[in-house]
Design an enzyme around this catalytic site. Sequence first.
Site, PDB file in Angstrom:
ATOM      1  N   HIS A 150       0.961  -0.777   0.317  1.00 25.24           N
ATOM      2  CA  HIS A 150      -0.045  -0.055  -0.032  1.00 25.24           C
ATOM      3  C   HIS A 150       0.879   1.080  -0.118  1.00 25.24           C
ATOM      4  O   HIS A 150       0.440   2.372   0.821  1.00 25.24           O
ATOM      5  CB  HIS A 150      -0.665   0.171   1.402  1.00 25.24           C
ATOM      6  CG  HIS A 150      -1.489  -1.223   1.419  1.00 25.24           C
ATOM      7  ND1 HIS A 150      -3.150  -1.319   0.507  1.00 25.24           N
ATOM      8  CD2 HIS A 150      -1.647  -1.825   1.921  1.00 25.24           C
ATOM      9  CE1 HIS A 150      -3.252  -2.748   0.941  1.00 25.24           C
ATOM     10  NE2 HIS A 150      -2.484  -3.051   1.908  1.00 25.24           N
TER      11      HIS A 150
ATOM     12  N   SER B 128      15.373  20.846 -17.179  1.00 26.80           N
ATOM     13  CA  SER B 128      13.780  21.425 -17.255  1.00 26.80           C
ATOM     14  C   SER B 128      14.046  22.949 -17.994  1.00 26.80           C
ATOM     15  O   SER B 128      15.670  23.380 -17.829  1.00 26.80           O
ATOM     16  CB  SER B 128      13.474  21.992 -16.373  1.00 26.80           C
ATOM     17  OG  SER B 128      12.863  23.143 -16.426  1.00 26.80           O
TER      18      SER B 128
ATOM     19  N   LYS C 198      16.349  21.670 -12.195  1.00 24.67           N
ATOM     20  CA  LYS C 198      15.345  20.209 -11.877  1.00 24.67           C
ATOM     21  C   LYS C 198      16.834  18.675 -11.664  1.00 24.67           C
ATOM     22  O   LYS C 198      17.518  19.604 -13.660  1.00 24.67           O
ATOM     23  CB  LYS C 198      14.653  20.288 -12.915  1.00 24.67           C
ATOM     24  CG  LYS C 198      12.992  21.503 -12.790  1.00 24.67           C
ATOM     25  CD  LYS C 198      12.802  20.536 -10.584  1.00 24.67           C
ATOM     26  CE  LYS C 198      11.819  19.606 -11.463  1.00 24.67           C
ATOM     27  NZ  LYS C 198      11.042  19.610 -12.516  1.00 24.67           N
TER      28      LYS C 198
ATOM     29  N   GLU D  27       9.965   8.030 -16.868  1.00 25.64           N
ATOM     30  CA  GLU D  27       8.317   8.205 -17.106  1.00 25.64           C
ATOM     31  C   GLU D  27       7.683   7.947 -18.538  1.00 25.64           C
ATOM     32  O   GLU D  27       6.351   7.388 -18.937  1.00 25.64           O
ATOM     33  CB  GLU D  27       8.139   9.882 -17.234  1.00 25.64           C
ATOM     34  CG  GLU D  27       8.379  10.549 -15.891  1.00 25.64           C
ATOM     35  CD  GLU D  27       8.393  11.574 -15.622  1.00 25.64           C
ATOM     36  OE1 GLU D  27       8.087  12.659 -16.190  1.00 25.64           O
ATOM     37  OE2 GLU D  27       9.000  12.270 -14.716  1.00 25.64           O
TER      38      GLU D  27
END
Length: 474
Positions: free
Chosen positions: A166, A287, A293, A300
């Site tokens: 979980h 970025s 970043k 992803e």
Amino acid sequence: MGRPPGRSRRLLTLWQGRFAGRPDEALLAFTASLAFDRRLAADDLAGSRAHVRGLGRVGVLDDDEVAAVLGALDEVEAELAGGGFAFAPDDEDVHTAVERRVTELAGPAGAKLHTGRSRNDQVATDLRLWCKRELAGVATSVLELQAVLLERAVEAGDAYLPGYTHLQRAQPVLLAHHLLAHGWALARDVDRLCDARRRLDVSPLGAGALAGSSLPLDPDAVAAELGFAGRFENSLDAVSDRDFVAESLFALALLGVHLSRLGEEVVLWASEEVGFLGLDDAWATGSSMLPQKKNPDVAELARGKAGRLVGHLCGVLTTLKGLPLAYNRDLQETQEPLFDAVDQVNLALAALGGLLASATFHTAAMAAAADGPAAAAVDLAELLVEGGTPFRDAHAVVGELVRRSLDGGQDLADLVAGHPDLGTQATGLLAPGVAVSRRTTPGGAGPQPVAAQVASFRARLDDDRRRVGDPASP
Ligand code: ARG
């Protein structure tokens, strides 16, 4: 312009005898598949070679004709390889283009190439040959990613991190165990790819348009020459079956789902909140606006590609649904999803492999997260079980200690030390790294079973390498 002597007239369409009028440009634009099925060229040539030799063996073509067609096919291969093959505007698909060029090169003998054959059995043959090779290629790439996981697992040694259920910390596990969990999922993918490959290893060549031929073709010999395990049993089925595309897409989609789960963990681990993993510069992105970043775009995209892969599977199943026997042009629609799925999976495998091979595991952060006092809660309960307490009661005792510790801000270790059935001897279980070392059962997350698991994973990898490398042992 007159017809060159001894040469077949170049056909606008393969069916122009039946038609008085020209096809509309919009029809050609809508039906053409050359833009994508040119990827089948090598397999189309292999199929044509086997077919023409077969025609020679049964005497439909004489030796000179066979030699002329084979020579033209060699020439076409060289032109394709050298980029000199000129596709004509009317080349509807790769099969048309190759036959047209063979006929230009070999004249009347070339015009005999398509004897006893239809594009229906031809395209099914090409696509199966393509799948056989490409699925083996994907499986090889999966094995490479598995090798990276194994290498990182071995290198991780006794490093441990929280295992989650979980997404809540549950029990500590070795990092090696966590990495190999993904490795075993990939092992099932290799198995599925091999299995799909074994089932599709059937030659449809000789089925013709749908019903076989009046000519004395020998589909068994042609199948053997193409390296297929056997030939079709039913010509209708042979030309209309694309189960193998759907099965390949399922194997690729599930593999994509596994890569998405691995990608998601990389995203989580690389977050500042978790901080378990640092990405190498070569495998991270920046970025355009935010100078600070460092983003896990590779992970992803590995996660995101799964949607596309599942979409391809759903699309192809929907295309196949309700199609009457035998060939229908709808079947052409199964090719692009298949090609794209193989491409995307190959890209994702290579990228995730590079990312994982170069990433830094922050094992101190992992251990700090795993060494929370409650990590050994079940060990405390099991200690009570060893002393004769029923597990349900032991669970309640430890649960209450955890609650008191959380509510009252007292150290769990102190509460454990003060408990009459636990005491200071039990507090040793709360020491860093102790809980994970107590996971000793087969397949468990501690050092002993993981050492055995590393050995069996390595053996499985070796077996699978042999299996994938040797088409005869599917
Ligand atoms: N390009 C077609 C395909 O991929 C080849 C078969 C065409 N057959 C036909 N009967 N029109 O399906």
